[in-house]
Design a protein around this motif. Structure first.
Motif, short mmCIF file in Angstrom:
data_model
loop_
_atom_site.label_atom_id
_atom_site.label_comp_id
_atom_site.label_asym_id
_atom_site.label_seq_id
_atom_site.Cartn_x
_atom_site.Cartn_y
_atom_site.Cartn_z
N VAL A 159 0.87 -1.18 0.00
CA VAL A 159 0.00 0.00 0.00
C VAL A 159 0.90 1.23 0.00
O VAL A 159 1.11 1.87 1.04
CB VAL A 159 -0.94 0.02 1.23
CG1 VAL A 159 -2.03 1.08 1.05
CG2 VAL A 159 -1.59 -1.34 1.44
N PRO A 160 1.46 1.60 -1.16
CA PRO A 160 2.38 2.74 -1.21
C PRO A 160 1.67 4.07 -1.03
O PRO A 160 0.43 4.11 -0.95
CB PRO A 160 2.97 2.63 -2.63
CG PRO A 160 1.90 1.95 -3.42
CD PRO A 160 1.26 0.98 -2.47
N ARG A 161 2.43 5.14 -1.00
CA ARG A 161 1.85 6.46 -0.75
C ARG A 161 1.12 7.03 -1.96
O ARG A 161 0.52 8.08 -1.87
CB ARG A 161 2.93 7.44 -0.29
CG ARG A 161 3.30 7.29 1.16
CD ARG A 161 4.25 8.36 1.62
NE ARG A 161 5.55 8.29 0.97
CZ ARG A 161 6.59 9.03 1.30
NH1 ARG A 161 6.49 9.90 2.27
NH2 ARG A 161 7.74 8.88 0.68
N TYR A 162 1.21 6.37 -3.10
CA TYR A 162 0.61 6.88 -4.32
C TYR A 162 -0.39 5.85 -4.86
O TYR A 162 -0.35 4.67 -4.50
CB TYR A 162 1.70 7.15 -5.37
CG TYR A 162 2.60 5.97 -5.61
CD1 TYR A 162 2.27 4.99 -6.56
CD2 TYR A 162 3.76 5.80 -4.87
CE1 TYR A 162 3.10 3.88 -6.76
CE2 TYR A 162 4.59 4.70 -5.07
CZ TYR A 162 4.24 3.76 -6.03
OH TYR A 162 5.04 2.67 -6.22
N PRO A 163 -1.32 6.24 -5.77
CA PRO A 163 -2.25 5.29 -6.37
C PRO A 163 -1.48 4.24 -7.18
O PRO A 163 -0.73 4.59 -8.09
CB PRO A 163 -3.12 6.16 -7.27
CG PRO A 163 -3.01 7.54 -6.69
CD PRO A 163 -1.60 7.63 -6.17
N ALA A 164 -1.68 2.96 -6.86
CA ALA A 164 -0.87 1.92 -7.50
C ALA A 164 -1.64 0.65 -7.83
O ALA A 164 -1.05 -0.30 -8.34
CB ALA A 164 0.31 1.57 -6.59
N SER A 165 -2.94 0.61 -7.57
CA SER A 165 -3.69 -0.63 -7.77
C SER A 165 -4.24 -0.71 -9.18
O SER A 165 -4.13 0.22 -9.99
CB SER A 165 -4.83 -0.72 -6.76
OG SER A 165 -5.93 0.07 -7.17
#
Length: 297
Positions: free
Chosen positions: A209-215
């Motif tokens: 769950v990184p700090r940026y949108p990644a899904s």
């Protein structure tokens, strides 16, 4: 050694005074009280970061939990769960998310903002997803009871193992549909306690769950918040997806970070149970259907 003990004692005393005052989760996050940003902090407050240990870490975790930002366990160790909880708290208080509890964060812990709803007149029991700040807030009885950091759709095309689409978490009003307990593993990765609300798009726990949108379109939440959200998000509970007017956070430029592919979340090495229907499309009682029926991690 003596100065370290003194710092811990002073910090414990300050937090004891703060946490024993009458408090409601509605005081977690919105407009600050007058001059709250200028309250002087004791010189003994030290910066905490990954690997830090001691009573200060424990007190920070307890304070975050009391404010509606669950940090996982209350051990005296600054662990990954606390790191993501601090991000959520910092974003909710108008601070840039960083990997530490610094002076501005201590100040916000002592004088936090209140949670501001995304949807005016929303149902008393609901979940709000803020795509701009990458925050999820669960509301019960018109009060925020859980705020967590999230990672939503990366907003770019993807094609993996013959499965192609556009990674996005669409705006809209939805309702909780299918819920799957435990771990589910499909083409696009693994999900922990997924709760579907828009076709194949779900809110679920993830190891990444990184700090940026990644899904691929799903709403990833830290593992330590997944079960609580699963219990809260019963079928029919409204899920509002919005983009707040707050300035968007810039993506961190981590050394060696690759963005050519959307990173997949993987389950822990410990044995886990795969749900027999994890790769099948999940139905939703929402107002829209997902463009990707296979589920987006």
């Amino acid at each position: 050694m003596r100065s370290t003990v003194q710092r811990s004692l002073i910090t414990s005393t300050v937090f004891a005074l703060v946490t024993t005052l009458p408090f409601s989760v509605t005081h977690a996050v919105a407009d600050p009280a007058p001059d709250s940003r200028h309250v002087p902090l004791p010189d003994q407050f030290t910066t905490l970061k990954t690997g830090s240990r001691g009573m200060e870490v424990h007190n920070a975790k307890k304070r975050l939990k009391d404010l509606g930002f669950p940090p996982g366990n209350l051990s005296p160790t600054y662990d990954p769960a606390l790191r993501m909880t601090v991000w959520a708290f910092q974003k909710a208080n108008g601070l840039k998310p960083v990997d530490r509890i610094d002076a501005p964060t201590w100040q916000a812990l002592l004088h936090p903002r209140r949670v501001r709803p995304l949807v005016a007149g929303g149902e008393p029991e609901r979940t709000e997803i803020d795509l701009r700040r990458q925050l999820l807030t669960a509301w019960r009885g018109g009060k925020p009871v859980l705020v967590t950091h999230i990672s939503t759709g990366a907003r770019r095309p993807y094609c993996e193992k013959g499965h192609c689409g556009f990674a996005a978490t669409p705006l809209g009003d939805y309702r909780v549909g299918v819920r799957v307990p435990g771990w589910s593993t499909g083409i696009l990765g693994s999900m922990f306690y997924p709760v579907y609300f828009n076709g194949g798009i779900a809110i679920h726990g993830s190891t990444l769950v990184p700090r940026y949108p990644a899904s691929h379109g799903c709403v990833r939440v830290p593992l330590h918040n997944a079960l609580d959200l699963y219990r809260f998000l019963q079928p029919g509970v409204p899920v509002y997806v919005r983009r707040s007017e707050a300035p968007a956070e810039r993506r961190p430029k981590a050394h060696g970070e690759q963005r050519s592919r959307i990173p997949k979340a993987r389950p822990p090495k410990a044995p886990h149970r795969s749900h027999p229907h994890s790769s099948r499309p999940a139905r939703s009682t929402g107002h829209r259907t997902g463009r990707d029926g296979g589920g987006r991690r």
